[in-house]
Design a protein around this motif. Sequence first.
Motif, PDB file in Angstrom:
ATOM      1  N   ARG A 300       0.997  -1.484   0.151  1.00 19.42           N
ATOM      2  CA  ARG A 300       0.011   0.056  -0.368  1.00 19.42           C
ATOM      3  C   ARG A 300       0.946   1.410  -0.234  1.00 19.42           C
ATOM      4  O   ARG A 300       0.341   2.074  -0.889  1.00 19.42           O
ATOM      5  N   CYS A 332      -6.584  -9.267   4.769  1.00 18.88           N
ATOM      6  CA  CYS A 332      -7.491  -7.985   6.526  1.00 18.88           C
ATOM      7  C   CYS A 332      -8.827  -9.195   6.266  1.00 18.88           C
ATOM      8  O   CYS A 332      -9.311  -8.671   6.436  1.00 18.88           O
ATOM      9  N   GLU A 335      -8.972  -9.220  10.037  1.00 23.54           N
ATOM     10  CA  GLU A 335      -9.130  -7.684  11.326  1.00 23.54           C
ATOM     11  C   GLU A 335     -10.292  -7.025  11.286  1.00 23.54           C
ATOM     12  O   GLU A 335     -10.746  -7.634  10.396  1.00 23.54           O
ATOM     13  N   CYS A 340      -8.333  -2.409  11.534  1.00 25.96           N
ATOM     14  CA  CYS A 340      -7.231  -1.735   9.551  1.00 25.96           C
ATOM     15  C   CYS A 340      -7.477  -0.480   9.460  1.00 25.96           C
ATOM     16  O   CYS A 340      -6.938   0.024   9.254  1.00 25.96           O
ATOM     17  N   CYS A 343      -4.197   0.920  11.238  1.00 29.78           N
ATOM     18  CA  CYS A 343      -3.099   0.203  10.192  1.00 29.78           C
ATOM     19  C   CYS A 343      -2.947   1.014   9.470  1.00 29.78           C
ATOM     20  O   CYS A 343      -1.711   1.547   9.017  1.00 29.78           O
ATOM     21  N   LEU A 344      -4.341   1.268   8.738  1.00 30.21           N
ATOM     22  CA  LEU A 344      -4.183   2.140   7.930  1.00 30.21           C
ATOM     23  C   LEU A 344      -3.828   3.971   7.557  1.00 30.21           C
ATOM     24  O   LEU A 344      -2.818   4.671   7.269  1.00 30.21           O
ATOM     25  N   ARG A 347      -0.141   4.056   8.323  1.00 26.86           N
ATOM     26  CA  ARG A 347       0.614   3.532   6.694  1.00 26.86           C
ATOM     27  C   ARG A 347       0.549   4.695   6.036  1.00 26.86           C
ATOM     28  O   ARG A 347       1.483   5.120   5.763  1.00 26.86           O
TER      29      ARG A 347
HETATM   30 FE1  FES Z   1      -6.632  -4.286   7.209  1.00 32.16          FE
HETATM   31 FE2  FES Z   1      -3.235  -3.119   7.081  1.00 32.16          FE
HETATM   32  S1  FES Z   1      -5.054  -4.953   8.437  1.00 32.16           S
HETATM   33  S2  FES Z   1      -5.399  -2.436   6.365  1.00 32.16           S
END
Ligand code: FES
Length: 370
Positions: A300, A332, A335, A340, A343-344, A347
């Motif tokens: 990503r 995912c 998750e 998520c 996590c996003l 990132r």
């Molecule tokens: Fe779903 Fe990273 S775990 S976006």
Amino acid sequence: MSGAAERTVDPRMADADLRAWLTEMDAVALERLYAAADAARSATVGPEVHLRGLIEVSNTCARACSYCGISVHNKAVQRYRMGREEILDCARRAKDLGYGTVVMQAGEDPLLSGEFIAGIIRAIKRDIGGLAVTLSLGERSEDDLRLWRAAGADRYLLRFESSNPRLYARIHPAAHGHPPVDPGAAEVPRVGMLRRLQELGFQAGTGVMVGIPGQTWDDLVSDLRTFQRLDIEMIGVGPYIPHPATPLAHDFDGAAEHGQQVPNTVLTALKMVALARLLVPDANIPATTAVATLDKNNGREDALKAGANVVMPNLTPIKYRALYEIYPDKACVNETAEQCHSCLAARIHSVGRCIGTGFGEAPKSHRRSA
Ligand code: FES
Ligand code: 5AD
């Protein structure tokens, strides 16, 4: 033919340059391509990364697409269809997490009736509010599309998968009221449907898989030209990932023997993301789940650095996630929506970007409605 050091990143580049970039393997040259795409992204859509909450509302599908793990072929899949309240709960979750858009995606499920979906769109708009509604429900009737637009749906996603009619016909056999595709047609049927969606007032999104067996570099050049011709609002590109329970996973085509086969890699997908950004600078371009699936650590982030400006966190209830297995080992699957989300967010911040606010429309959609 000029070498990589001189090759243009000008958005008006010729087909030969597109092809040369697609086949480029030199890391230093590719950094130049990604940097140009990143600069175009920054100048047109800015630093914001928009979050689209994805709700996989049904894994039931009447179609026989030969690449897809939830097609009618796969008798081993346990089918589900979410209920109205479950879907609305997910939409409320999207709102609470600060997302500007929910995407309702499903197989082509005849029992997801036009009225059922329209009722949910109205409820999201009326009772929750502040959310753009995107639909990704396959090739539906004109009546359904009109009904959904009138109910308030803003956008529709329909990847054309490949602009080569011969390849398209091979991976999309006739099924459930859809006649066989003419491999000699001038364009693939979904391109006409995308134009129709735009005429109906939807912001239309499309995209392709890269590395489909039989797909050549020239096919990808033609895919990029098709994005450009449609002046499309959103472009999703991901690697084709073979699913063992599908016919295409066991199918080989002559392109490979002629050295023309496009590899189904993250690298090919990143080049396509960058070139799509240069050719359609103000489109929304997601860092796709398929890229994240093949490179769970950096996929990503690399897409965000190569021109992408959207990510689609999954909001589907955990009990359904694994059943929406369009390809194996999908990112995912285990998750929760909250996992998520954080996590996003991490990132996005790690690549020096911020989370977008508002609906996150492509600038061109204002042009079109103006
Ligand atoms: Fe779903 Fe990273 S775990 S976006
Ligand atoms: N590999 C990668 N992407 C796939 N899709 C469907 N099956 C696969 C696969 N095996 C993509 C298609 C579709 C989107 C929802 O998922 O591009 O449009």
